[in-house]
Design a protein around this motif. Structure first.
Motif, PDB file in Angstrom:
ATOM      1  N   UNK A 141       0.824  -1.208   0.000  1.00 51.18           N
ATOM      2  CA  UNK A 141       0.000   0.000   0.000  1.00 51.18           C
ATOM      3  C   UNK A 141       0.859   1.259   0.000  1.00 51.18           C
ATOM      4  N   UNK A 142       1.889   1.279   0.833  1.00 48.41           N
ATOM      5  CA  UNK A 142       2.751   2.458   0.928  1.00 48.41           C
ATOM      6  C   UNK A 142       3.457   2.720  -0.397  1.00 48.41           C
ATOM      7  N   UNK A 143       3.936   1.671  -1.030  1.00 42.83           N
ATOM      8  CA  UNK A 143       4.646   1.846  -2.299  1.00 42.83           C
ATOM      9  C   UNK A 143       3.709   2.305  -3.412  1.00 42.83           C
ATOM     10  N   UNK A 144       2.476   1.800  -3.404  1.00 48.07           N
ATOM     11  CA  UNK A 144       1.537   2.131  -4.482  1.00 48.07           C
ATOM     12  C   UNK A 144       1.020   3.557  -4.397  1.00 48.07           C
ATOM     13  N   UNK A 145       0.918   4.123  -3.180  1.00 46.05           N
ATOM     14  CA  UNK A 145       0.336   5.446  -3.025  1.00 46.05           C
ATOM     15  C   UNK A 145      -1.180   5.379  -2.975  1.00 46.05           C
ATOM     16  N   UNK A 146      -1.835   6.514  -2.697  1.00 47.74           N
ATOM     17  CA  UNK A 146      -3.279   6.492  -2.407  1.00 47.74           C
ATOM     18  C   UNK A 146      -4.199   6.358  -3.613  1.00 47.74           C
ATOM     19  N   UNK A 147      -3.688   6.588  -4.828  1.00 43.65           N
ATOM     20  CA  UNK A 147      -4.575   6.668  -5.986  1.00 43.65           C
ATOM     21  C   UNK A 147      -4.407   5.518  -6.962  1.00 43.65           C
ATOM     22  N   UNK A 148      -3.711   4.466  -6.570  1.00 51.29           N
ATOM     23  CA  UNK A 148      -3.489   3.334  -7.474  1.00 51.29           C
ATOM     24  C   UNK A 148      -4.765   2.510  -7.615  1.00 51.29           C
ATOM     25  N   UNK A 149      -4.956   1.895  -8.768  1.00 48.94           N
ATOM     26  CA  UNK A 149      -6.137   1.028  -8.948  1.00 48.94           C
ATOM     27  C   UNK A 149      -5.983  -0.267  -8.170  1.00 48.94           C
ATOM     28  N   UNK A 150      -7.096  -0.901  -7.895  1.00 49.49           N
ATOM     29  CA  UNK A 150      -7.106  -2.212  -7.234  1.00 49.49           C
ATOM     30  C   UNK A 150      -8.066  -3.128  -7.980  1.00 49.49           C
ATOM     31  N   UNK A 151      -8.051  -4.390  -7.613  1.00 46.85           N
ATOM     32  CA  UNK A 151      -9.001  -5.334  -8.196  1.00 46.85           C
ATOM     33  C   UNK A 151     -10.384  -5.229  -7.565  1.00 46.85           C
ATOM     34  N   UNK A 152     -10.520  -4.431  -6.509  1.00 47.95           N
ATOM     35  CA  UNK A 152     -11.828  -4.181  -5.892  1.00 47.95           C
ATOM     36  C   UNK A 152     -12.517  -3.098  -6.716  1.00 47.95           C
ATOM     37  N   UNK A 153     -13.553  -3.484  -7.403  1.00 48.76           N
ATOM     38  CA  UNK A 153     -14.173  -2.587  -8.380  1.00 48.76           C
ATOM     39  C   UNK A 153     -14.559  -1.248  -7.755  1.00 48.76           C
ATOM     40  N   UNK A 154     -14.066  -0.157  -8.357  1.00 47.44           N
ATOM     41  CA  UNK A 154     -14.386   1.183  -7.902  1.00 47.44           C
ATOM     42  C   UNK A 154     -13.523   1.694  -6.771  1.00 47.44           C
ATOM     43  N   UNK A 155     -12.609   0.889  -6.262  1.00 48.05           N
ATOM     44  CA  UNK A 155     -11.775   1.280  -5.127  1.00 48.05           C
ATOM     45  C   UNK A 155     -10.353   1.590  -5.558  1.00 48.05           C
TER      46      UNK A 155
END
Length: 200
Positions: free
Chosen positions: A5-19
């Protein structure tokens, strides 16, 4: 989980739709530490309460602070602070959500080790029928690391899902397009399974 999470930053996409990753981090904190939000994780009619608590959590801390709050673990008053419950409830949750961040970034499946794979296989044996209860066909889960099969759902038509337990878990939780598995069965049944299975 927190390192990713820390490496990705707050605005990265996820596999959780819409999150985004910020939404996912808020979910993780609320799940462990906010009893008022817990019912909405299971009961659709209360989902708005959970969503509101997640938004409040995002406002409460900056993203790096929120990740550090998760890293510290559940608060002492949380039921997740009980070591046995923490292990039972979080092994699957944290693995799946870590991959929810890693896979959209193009990172490959990880080698998790045999102890982990065996633990996940036990979880699938317990949870598999519930996770596949809405599947449109019969389901057999087959491990590639050991000669073991689990019938998760009976049906007139059956699809065999083949992979390591960790990848079978991702598939079971609805990450059907991203799990490293092989499907064996009638093409129509495979297509319908991939199109409809959400793991809920």
């Amino acid at each position: 989980m927190c390192d990713v999470l820390a490496e990705a930053g707050p605005d990265a996409p996820t596999l959780c739709e819409g999150w985004t990753t910020h939404d996912l981090a808020a979910h993780l904190w609320v799940r462990e530490n906010d009893p008022s939000a817990a019912p909405g994780l299971l009961i659709g009619a209360l989902a708005d309460v959970t969503a509101s608590r997640m938004e409040a959590t995002k406002r409460r801390w900056l993203y790096p602070e929120l990740v550090e709050q998760i890293r510290r673990g559940p608060r002492p008053i949380s039921v997740f602070a009980l070591p046995m419950l923490d292990e039972l409830a979080n092994i699957n949750e944290f693995f799946v959500h870590t991959e929810d961040v890693r896979r959209p970034a193009g990172l490959p499946p990880r080698e998790m080790g045999q102890d982990f794979e065996d633990q996940v296989a036990k979880s699938l044996n317990t949870m598999g029928k519930a996770l596949f209860r809405k599947a449109p066909c019969g389901i057999i889960l087959e491990r590639t690391d050991r000669p073991q099969r689990l019938r998760a759902k009976a049906g007139d038509t059956t699809v065999v899902v083949i992979g390591k337990p960790s990848e079978l878990l991702l598939f079971a939780f609805g990450r059907t397009a991203d799990a490293d598995v092989q499907l064996v069965g009638p093409d129509e049944a495979k297509d319908e399974l991939l199109a409809t299975h959400s793991g809920i």
